[in-house]
Structure formats: C-alpha cells, structure tokens
Write an enzyme that holds these catalytic residues in place. Sequence first.
Site, PDB file in Angstrom:
ATOM      1  N   ILE A 166       0.866  -1.186   0.000  1.00  0.00           N
ATOM      2  CA  ILE A 166       0.000   0.000   0.000  1.00  0.00           C
ATOM      3  C   ILE A 166       0.901   1.234   0.000  1.00  0.00           C
ATOM      4  O   ILE A 166       1.890   1.286   0.739  1.00  0.00           O
ATOM      5  CB  ILE A 166      -0.997   0.011   1.187  1.00  0.00           C
ATOM      6  CG1 ILE A 166      -1.879   1.267   1.153  1.00  0.00           C
ATOM      7  CG2 ILE A 166      -0.313  -0.126   2.545  1.00  0.00           C
ATOM      8  CD1 ILE A 166      -3.147   1.159   1.963  1.00  0.00           C
ATOM      9  N   ALA A 167       0.598   2.174  -0.849  1.00  0.00           N
ATOM     10  CA  ALA A 167       1.413   3.389  -0.931  1.00  0.00           C
ATOM     11  C   ALA A 167       0.558   4.546  -1.430  1.00  0.00           C
ATOM     12  O   ALA A 167      -0.256   4.385  -2.346  1.00  0.00           O
ATOM     13  CB  ALA A 167       2.597   3.167  -1.870  1.00  0.00           C
ATOM     14  N   GLU A 199       2.852  -7.096   6.906  1.00  0.00           N
ATOM     15  CA  GLU A 199       4.145  -6.817   7.524  1.00  0.00           C
ATOM     16  C   GLU A 199       4.463  -5.347   7.318  1.00  0.00           C
ATOM     17  O   GLU A 199       4.155  -4.791   6.273  1.00  0.00           O
ATOM     18  CB  GLU A 199       5.280  -7.636   6.889  1.00  0.00           C
ATOM     19  CG  GLU A 199       5.270  -9.100   7.244  1.00  0.00           C
ATOM     20  CD  GLU A 199       4.584  -9.930   6.171  1.00  0.00           C
ATOM     21  OE1 GLU A 199       4.398  -9.396   5.057  1.00  0.00           O
ATOM     22  OE2 GLU A 199       4.220 -11.083   6.449  1.00  0.00           O
ATOM     23  N   ASN A 204       8.740   1.946  10.743  1.00  0.00           N
ATOM     24  CA  ASN A 204       7.664   2.709  10.093  1.00  0.00           C
ATOM     25  C   ASN A 204       6.499   2.949  11.063  1.00  0.00           C
ATOM     26  O   ASN A 204       5.429   2.372  10.960  1.00  0.00           O
ATOM     27  CB  ASN A 204       7.184   1.975   8.833  1.00  0.00           C
ATOM     28  CG  ASN A 204       6.303   2.836   7.944  1.00  0.00           C
ATOM     29  OD1 ASN A 204       5.871   3.919   8.355  1.00  0.00           O
ATOM     30  ND2 ASN A 204       6.034   2.365   6.741  1.00  0.00           N
ATOM     31  N   TYR A 209      -2.424   1.405  11.136  1.00  0.00           N
ATOM     32  CA  TYR A 209      -2.925   0.034  11.240  1.00  0.00           C
ATOM     33  C   TYR A 209      -3.559  -0.204  12.614  1.00  0.00           C
ATOM     34  O   TYR A 209      -4.626  -0.817  12.712  1.00  0.00           O
ATOM     35  CB  TYR A 209      -1.798  -0.985  10.989  1.00  0.00           C
ATOM     36  CG  TYR A 209      -1.156  -0.842   9.619  1.00  0.00           C
ATOM     37  CD1 TYR A 209      -1.928  -0.548   8.494  1.00  0.00           C
ATOM     38  CD2 TYR A 209       0.211  -1.000   9.432  1.00  0.00           C
ATOM     39  CE1 TYR A 209      -1.349  -0.412   7.242  1.00  0.00           C
ATOM     40  CE2 TYR A 209       0.802  -0.869   8.186  1.00  0.00           C
ATOM     41  CZ  TYR A 209       0.010  -0.566   7.096  1.00  0.00           C
ATOM     42  OH  TYR A 209       0.584  -0.425   5.846  1.00  0.00           O
TER      43      TYR A 209
HETATM   44  C1  LIG Z   1       1.145   4.477   5.326  1.00  0.00           C
HETATM   45  C2  LIG Z   1       0.259   5.097   4.242  1.00  0.00           C
HETATM   46  C3  LIG Z   1      -0.145   4.037   3.235  1.00  0.00           C
HETATM   47  C4  LIG Z   1      -0.992   5.643   4.930  1.00  0.00           C
HETATM   48  O1  LIG Z   1      -1.827   6.236   3.971  1.00  0.00           O
HETATM   49  P1  LIG Z   1      -2.386   7.693   4.231  1.00  0.00           P
HETATM   50  O2  LIG Z   1      -3.365   8.015   3.174  1.00  0.00           O
HETATM   51  O3  LIG Z   1      -1.260   8.622   4.419  1.00  0.00           O
HETATM   52  O4  LIG Z   1      -3.113   7.462   5.648  1.00  0.00           O
HETATM   53  P2  LIG Z   1      -4.481   8.091   6.151  1.00  0.00           P
HETATM   54  O5  LIG Z   1      -4.511   9.530   5.788  1.00  0.00           O
HETATM   55  O6  LIG Z   1      -5.629   7.259   5.785  1.00  0.00           O
HETATM   56  O7  LIG Z   1      -4.326   7.893   7.705  1.00  0.00           O
HETATM   57  C5  LIG Z   1      -3.536   8.772   8.386  1.00  0.00           C
HETATM   58  C6  LIG Z   1      -3.136   8.084   9.638  1.00  0.00           C
HETATM   59  O8  LIG Z   1      -2.051   7.233   9.356  1.00  0.00           O
HETATM   60  C7  LIG Z   1      -0.923   7.654  10.047  1.00  0.00           C
HETATM   61  N1  LIG Z   1      -0.033   8.135   9.001  1.00  0.00           N
HETATM   62  C8  LIG Z   1       0.698   7.281   8.280  1.00  0.00           C
HETATM   63  N2  LIG Z   1       1.466   7.930   7.429  1.00  0.00           N
HETATM   64  C9  LIG Z   1       1.192   9.238   7.545  1.00  0.00           C
HETATM   65  C10 LIG Z   1       1.668  10.426   6.907  1.00  0.00           C
HETATM   66  N3  LIG Z   1       2.672  10.392   6.027  1.00  0.00           N
HETATM   67  N4  LIG Z   1       1.122  11.591   7.242  1.00  0.00           N
HETATM   68  C11 LIG Z   1       0.166  11.631   8.183  1.00  0.00           C
HETATM   69  N5  LIG Z   1      -0.315  10.553   8.815  1.00  0.00           N
HETATM   70  C12 LIG Z   1       0.205   9.366   8.523  1.00  0.00           C
HETATM   71  C13 LIG Z   1      -1.386   8.580  11.125  1.00  0.00           C
HETATM   72  O9  LIG Z   1      -1.628   7.776  12.276  1.00  0.00           O
HETATM   73  C14 LIG Z   1      -2.682   9.100  10.636  1.00  0.00           C
HETATM   74  O10 LIG Z   1      -3.652   9.141  11.624  1.00  0.00           O
HETATM   75  P3  LIG Z   1      -4.187  10.556  12.153  1.00  0.00           P
HETATM   76  O11 LIG Z   1      -4.675  11.286  10.928  1.00  0.00           O
HETATM   77  O12 LIG Z   1      -5.261  10.211  13.114  1.00  0.00           O
HETATM   78  O13 LIG Z   1      -2.976  11.182  12.767  1.00  0.00           O
HETATM   79  C15 LIG Z   1       0.956   6.275   3.510  1.00  0.00           C
HETATM   80  O14 LIG Z   1       1.263   7.270   4.424  1.00  0.00           O
HETATM   81  C16 LIG Z   1       2.205   5.857   2.755  1.00  0.00           C
HETATM   82  O15 LIG Z   1       2.155   5.565   1.572  1.00  0.00           O
HETATM   83  N6  LIG Z   1       3.342   5.853   3.419  1.00  0.00           N
HETATM   84  C17 LIG Z   1       4.604   5.474   2.784  1.00  0.00           C
HETATM   85  C18 LIG Z   1       4.592   4.022   2.325  1.00  0.00           C
HETATM   86  C19 LIG Z   1       4.290   3.086   3.462  1.00  0.00           C
HETATM   87  O16 LIG Z   1       4.781   3.272   4.579  1.00  0.00           O
HETATM   88  N7  LIG Z   1       3.484   2.062   3.177  1.00  0.00           N
HETATM   89  C20 LIG Z   1       3.113   1.062   4.154  1.00  0.00           C
HETATM   90  C21 LIG Z   1       4.073  -0.062   4.108  1.00  0.00           C
HETATM   91  S1  LIG Z   1       3.601  -1.333   5.231  1.00  0.00           S
END
Ligand SMILES: CC(C)(COP(=O)(O)OP(=O)(O)OC[C@H]1O[C@@H](n2cnc3c(N)ncnc32)[C@H](O)[C@@H]1OP(=O)(O)O)[C@@H](O)C(=O)NCCC(=O)NCCS
Length: 176
Positions: A100-101, A134, A139, A146
């Site tokens: 997921i990204a 995983e 991270n 999650y």
């Molecule tokens: C992890 C990821 C998929 C989450 O998607 P997202 O659209 O940013 O997440 P959401 O907006 O739905 O949720 C935000 C929540 O996730 C967390 N979070 C994760 N990454 C974050 C980011 N970069 N910025 C802000 N919040 C983040 C926070 O807990 C937040 O909760 P809050 O709003 O209550 O503080 C995304 O940040 C990402 O692509 N990260 C880099 C790649 C990665 O780590 N992938 C997962 C590998 S297992």
Amino acid sequence: MLKKFKALLPKPPFKSAGYTSRPYPVNTKWLVREVTNEDIKALLAVEREVYHGKLPWTKSAFLSELISPLPHLYLCVENEDILAFGGCRIIGNDAHITNIAVHPKFQGAGIGTFLLEELETFARQHGCLTMSLEVRLSNRDAQRLYRKLGYVSRAIKPAYYDQTNEDALDMVKYIE
Ligand SMILES: CC(C)(COP(=O)(O)OP(=O)(O)OC[C@H]1O[C@@H](n2cnc3c(N)ncnc32)[C@H](O)[C@@H]1OP(=O)(O)O)[C@@H](O)C(=O)NCCC(=O)NCCS
C-alpha cells in the site's frame, strides 16, 4: 526487445476481482478502480516518489500479483495520474495486505484508510477471518494507522527486508 515485436507477444492475463469502479467518496473527481497490467509503470512511479527513488516492488512483482490465480484485489485512486494504490491476496482464511502506498503529496488525508477499508470489505466477501500485513519496525506512521484500524502486533520477523535487513512487525486484524 524492439517495441513492435514486443507488442505482438501475448499479454499475461489480468484477473479481475470484479470490483466496480467508482468515484472516490471525498473527492468525486477522482476514480477508485482495479489496477490492471497496464498500470504497472504508473505504480512504479508512485513507489519512486514514496520511497525516494527506491523500488520495493519490481515490475515482475506487480505482474505476478496481478495474474495470480489466488483471489486478490489491487485498487488505485487516480485523478489524471495514479496517486495511491494498495492490494491484498487471499490465502485460506487470511487476506494479506501485500502493498500500500500513497503519493507523498496526498498522504495523511484518509486515502490509505479508505483503501484498507475497501480491501477489508473484499476480505469479508471472501469469508476471511483475518487481515494481515508486515510493516517495517521503523515505520511508526504506518503502524499508527494500522493500530487505529484494529490491527495488533503478532510477531517480529527478523531481517525480513532483503535490501536493508530490517526486521518486520507482523500485524493481524481479526474480522470475523
Ligand atoms: C502508510 C500510508 C499508506 C498511509 O496512507 P495515508 O493516506 O497517508 O493514511 P491516512 O490519511 O488514511 O491515515 C492517516 C493516519 O495514518 C498515520 N499516518 C501514516 N502515514 C502518515 C503520513 N505520512 N502523514 C500523516 N499521517 C500518517 C497517522 O496515524 C494518521 O492518523 P491521524 O490522521 O489520526 O494522525 C501512507 O502514508 C504511505 O504511503 N506511506 C509510505 C509508504 C508506506 O509506509 N506504506 C506502508 C508499508 S507497510
């Protein structure tokens, strides 16, 4: 291989999960739809942005997921470009989130949550009892997301990631 010869080769079949494309609820100009083989280049571009030029998944890793005989669902959110993707593969009673990204410009706005919820609906439709994934031990941001969605830590997988040798946290969500 020359492009014109490559075009003549049969394409590996894309196995649709039957997901009905629809507008993204928060911004209805965006589309949520299944990823196809044709999208792999765009997915790699998202990965490059997210992982600072690195590619945790190669073209062939994406391709083997998309043509897998196991039930699977890979979704993307797109405006003109793909801005996020995520998917899972079902083995037995478990739906495993494989990747997921979200493009850095669009992180923290709920897209990841939305994709995980769509994947969970798919898992429930297939009678799964658990969702699993995983995540790198370092991270913390992703782990926070999650946990918020009900995933709990199950184990540590030592040196799980090839390139860095980093440990993974194995997380599970019970959905029955
Ligand atoms: C992890 C990821 C998929 C989450 O998607 P997202 O659209 O940013 O997440 P959401 O907006 O739905 O949720 C935000 C929540 O996730 C967390 N979070 C994760 N990454 C974050 C980011 N970069 N910025 C802000 N919040 C983040 C926070 O807990 C937040 O909760 P809050 O709003 O209550 O503080 C995304 O940040 C990402 O692509 N990260 C880099 C790649 C990665 O780590 N992938 C997962 C590998 S297992």
